[in-house]
Design an enzyme around this catalytic site. Structure first.
Site, PDB file in Angstrom:
ATOM      1  N   ASP A  91      -5.894  10.851  12.540  1.00 56.32           N
ATOM      2  CA  ASP A  91      -6.629   9.616  12.672  1.00 56.32           C
ATOM      3  C   ASP A  91      -7.262   9.321  11.310  1.00 56.32           C
ATOM      4  O   ASP A  91      -7.179  10.110  10.368  1.00 56.32           O
ATOM      5  CB  ASP A  91      -7.672   9.712  13.801  1.00 56.32           C
ATOM      6  CG  ASP A  91      -8.051   8.347  14.337  1.00 56.32           C
ATOM      7  OD1 ASP A  91      -8.498   8.258  15.496  1.00 56.32           O
ATOM      8  OD2 ASP A  91      -7.883   7.337  13.601  1.00 56.32           O
TER       9      ASP A  91
HETATM   10  C1  GLC Z   1      -9.280   4.329  14.102  1.00 55.12           C
HETATM   11  C2  GLC Z   1      -9.000   4.796  15.507  1.00 55.12           C
HETATM   12  C3  GLC Z   1      -7.537   4.893  15.826  1.00 55.12           C
HETATM   13  C4  GLC Z   1      -6.796   3.828  15.062  1.00 55.12           C
HETATM   14  C5  GLC Z   1      -6.882   4.184  13.580  1.00 55.12           C
HETATM   15  C6  GLC Z   1      -6.173   3.157  12.688  1.00 55.12           C
HETATM   16  O1  GLC Z   1     -10.384   4.980  13.570  1.00 55.12           O
HETATM   17  O2  GLC Z   1      -9.628   5.980  15.958  1.00 55.12           O
HETATM   18  O3  GLC Z   1      -7.406   4.743  17.250  1.00 55.12           O
HETATM   19  O4  GLC Z   1      -5.451   3.773  15.473  1.00 55.12           O
HETATM   20  O5  GLC Z   1      -8.218   4.344  13.157  1.00 55.12           O
HETATM   21  O6  GLC Z   1      -6.865   1.959  12.735  1.00 55.12           O
END
Ligand code: GLC
Length: 753
Positions: A287
């Protein structure tokens, strides 16, 4: 007891069916030889480059920086997220394919969670429909629209089991049940990917967030998750297994730690379970910055250590942080990581790109005629919004008559942005139809008197009350549309108090003084506790942020064109203080019950230290939720009768059929979600008081009856015992065919060896 080895559970039969469609796509992907051939040509810099996912703000202005282009030419980037200007994306892909040494194409990722330009209900709303086909339809529409703008990878579906409505990301989940979540997750994977990832309208889906993110303590986002391994396997990992079986192309690790080990560096999950037990061959991405966040977790000393712990655990691609780029080569040179481990990461990245056919068709699709926000897409979004609305209370004030005047009050009655809900990046308010728009269309402007009362949901003052009350005085009935602004749920937006924000409750009480029919419509990203106002309103129609077509859907429901048919995918608490709260809980040694319960105000003064009412409840709130999992009313009524089992004793390996007669005893056609639960009464470890195994949503005309039958395979009764073996144990079982998790027709059967 019978050991089960990765059974194909009846309940996941849907996933299995879908995987029959998906697997050919995966199996038909280029032979591994192509990947090996390419890998053999790659320098270590190019290999590390494939593991880098670079962020670019979709609000970035000005031309692409030369330095960014150079990193692509040098083969130092494998993917981008949030590159949304088509000319930028085309230029980056052209450079990657034509100017880099090996011409490896790029992935372009985006959070396309519940819509792209046409916005569907938030995932918790989609789950409330109990119709996975609507989730699939929404994902398909989203993929068609997003691939038109070059997105080839979406970071969805989110499939975290969520038992705490204080947690903001419950909005993105499919709720608290592993079976409901599994089936909806598989449906969305199919909608995003189709059965052929090389299809130009297909997007690679991402099962996220692996794992246990919904179990963060206190419902506070990013907090610690402590989950016993049996619960991890029997509840939180189940949807990911179903998605893996259905061919989900990628997975994303979660921000949280699980039992002391952050997901992004968690070998048990990423290696032992995912690659060892499941033989999963998709790609795993971190993430946002979750690799470097392992330093804050106290799991890595610095960025170099974070890179090692993530790569050694088997994380294939690093989102936005740069530890792989900065340190992997050095770590390998120092012998702390084997080059073969890096090769494994790169293989998973290349495999995804081959599956998407990016080497043959890097730009994927020429769009002749745009289908973005088409009438068909809007209709599908409306259908999803219609089917996901939940009627929680109705003192016969719904459906509303078309005649007469309506006072439309509240901060979400004409809030085109807010009705889309959380995690919307490409939807725009101007494309949306509000409740005001729709009711004026249906009833005529002159019959709808609008006063927002609060400019937005958090307004604390009462400045708008006078106008709202004046409007209500002129009308025959009042519709108050309140709830939460979109930003009050979703990532980083947990709430300790989950009642209506701002001064909404105060205004509702003022409006109730007018003694006119008062209908409460709520749009929110979570269950909203209503204890202070439920007695002041005549009806409650609840919608988890319904999206672009919120207005037409809610208008049709209020006016009775369609009967509400949504059912709760989460338990609805009386107070956030009851959380975590969920129906498939354990019984405890002193299960709460109505007979023993003594409320706080019923305890005698100076009562001596007694066991008075001493079981698992709260003195002030009792033990029941406001509404149970699976609950929802319609504009009709249904009876359940004549529960029958085809046998009262079954052998392990066999199956049992249970049926009941469901009748529409009301005056209107309506839909009922007939739910099938079991209880394993005694286990090697304690078992939940109920577990959903299947359901059928049926529509019956007034007076119509139907026999609804469920077949249960015994391998659906498996769980992990003390020795962490997946087993099915002989013994006594209860079953229910029910309208929700707190009632229904109860039967019993015995399972024998
Ligand atoms: C965010 C979220 C994740 C998302 C990623 C890209 O912090 O936790 O669900 O897909 O970053 O935006």
């Amino acid at each position: 007891m019978r050991l089960i080895f990765r059974p194909i559970k009846r309940t996941f039969f849907y996933a299995f069916l879908v995987s029959l469609f998906c697997l050919p796509a995966l199996a038909a992907t280029p032979s591994e030889a192509k990947i090996e051939q390419l890998l053999s040509k790659m320098t270590i810099t190019e290999k590390i480059g494939q593991t880098n996912l670079r962020g670019r703000s979709s609000r970035a202005t000005g031309p692409l920086p030369e330095a960014l282009k150079q990193t692509v030419i040098d083969g130092k980037v494998g993917a981008f997220l949030n590159v949304m200007k088509p000319h930028e994306r085309d230029e980056l892909q052209r450079i990657a394919v034509e100017e880099s040494r090996l011409g490896i194409p790029l992935l372009f990722g985006r959070d396309v969670i519940h819509g792209f330009k046409t916005i569907f209900p938030i995932p918790l709303g989609l789950a409330a429909s109990w119709q996975p086909e609507l989730a699939e339809s929404g994902a398909r529409v989203s993929a068609i629209e997003a691939t038109e703008l070059g997105v080839n990878w979406t970071f969805a579906p989110m499939m975290d089991i969520a038992r705490d409505p204080r947690w903001g990301r419950i909005a993105e989940s499919f709720g608290e049940d592993p079976v409901l979540t599994s089936i909806f997750s598989v449906a969305m994977v199919k909608g995003f990917q189709t059965d052929d990832l090389s299809n130009p309208t297909a997007m690679a889906a991402t099962a996220k967030h692996l794992v246990g993110y919904g179990a963060v303590e206190g419902g506070r986002d990013y907090n610690t998750s402590l989950i016993p391994e049996g619960e991890l396997r029997d509840v939180y990992l189940k949807p990911f297994k179903a998605a893996a079986d259905a061919g989900v192309a990628s997975m994303m690790t979660s921000f949280n730690e699980i039992n002391g080990v952050p997901a992004t560096g968690n070998k048990l999950i990423l290696k032992d379970v995912l690659r060892g037990e499941w033989q999963y061959d998709g790609m795993v991405v971190s993430d946002w910055d979750s690799v470097i966040e392992m330093i804050a977790h106290g799991f890595a000393a610095d960025k170099k250590h974070a890179a090692l712990r993530a790569a050694d655990a088997g994380l294939d691609m690093e989102m936005t942080s740069d530890t792989y780029e900065l340190y992997l080569e050095e770590i390998i040179a120092e012998g702390k990581l084997d080059i073969k481990q890096l090769d494994d990461l790169v293989r998973n990245v290349l495999r995804l790109k081959y599956r998407l056919n990016l080497f043959e068709s890097p730009h994927r699709r020429e769009v002749k005629e745009s289908s973005i926000l088409s009438a068909e897409h809007r209709q599908k979004a409306k259908e999803a919004a219609l089917q996901s609305a939940i009627l929680l209370k109705n003192n016969n004030s719904l459906p509303m008559p078309k005649k007469g005047t309506v006072a439309l009050i509240g901060p979400l009655a004409h809030a085109a942005h807010e009705q889309m809900g959380t995690w919307v990046f490409d939807g725009r308010a101007k494309n949306n139809i509000t409740v005001l728009d729709a009711l004026q269309q249906e009833l005529g402007n002159e019959n709808v008197i609008f006063a927002e009362g609060l400019a937005y949901s958090r307004v604390m003052n009462h400045d708008g009350f006078t106008a709202a009350i004046a409007a209500a005085k002129k009308a025959d009935r009042i519709v108050f549309v309140g709830g939460e602004e979109a930003i009050l749920s979703g990532e980083a937006h947990s709430r300790a108090d989950i009642s209506l924000p701002g001064s909404q409750e105060a205004l509702i009480k003022e409006l109730a003084k007018l003694n006119k029919p008062l209908i409460l419509v709520i749009m929110a990203g979570r269950p909203i506790t209503m204890g202070n106002i439920i007695d002041y309103v005549d009806a409650v129609l609840f919608n988890f942020h319904p999206g672009t077509m919120a207005g037409p859907a809610i208008s049709d429901l209020l006016l009775g064109k369609v009967s509400p048919s949504g059912r709760l995918p989460v338990t609805w608490p009386k107070s956030g203080a009851q959380a975590p709260i969920y129906y498939n809980h354990k019984n405890t040694g002193r299960p709460a019950n109505d007979k023993d319960f003594v409320g706080i105000n019923d305890i005698p003064v100076q009562a001596w230290q007694s066991s008075l009412g001493n079981d698992s409840h709260y003195l002030d709130l009792g033990f029941r939720p406001a509404y149970p999992f699976g609950y929802g009313l319609t504009y009709s009524q249904f009876s359940y009768a004549d529960l029958k089992l085809d046998q009262s004793q079954i052998k392990i390996g066999g199956s049992i059929k249970a049926s009941a007669i469901i009748k529409n005893t009301g005056k209107r056609e309506a839909s009922e979600v007939v739910q099938f639960y079991i209880q394993d009464v005694v286990g090697d470890v304690t078992r939940p008081v109920r577990e959903l195994k299947n359901w059928q949503k049926i529509t019956l005309k007034p007076g119509e009856s139907r026999t609804v039958t469920f077949e249960l395979q015994t391998d659906e009764l498996s769980f992990h015992n003390i020795a962490m073996q997946e087993v099915v144990e002989a013994g006594d079982f209860n079953l229910w065919i029910a309208p929700n998790a707190d009632s229904g027709l109860k039967g019993h059967f015995e399972l024998i060896e």
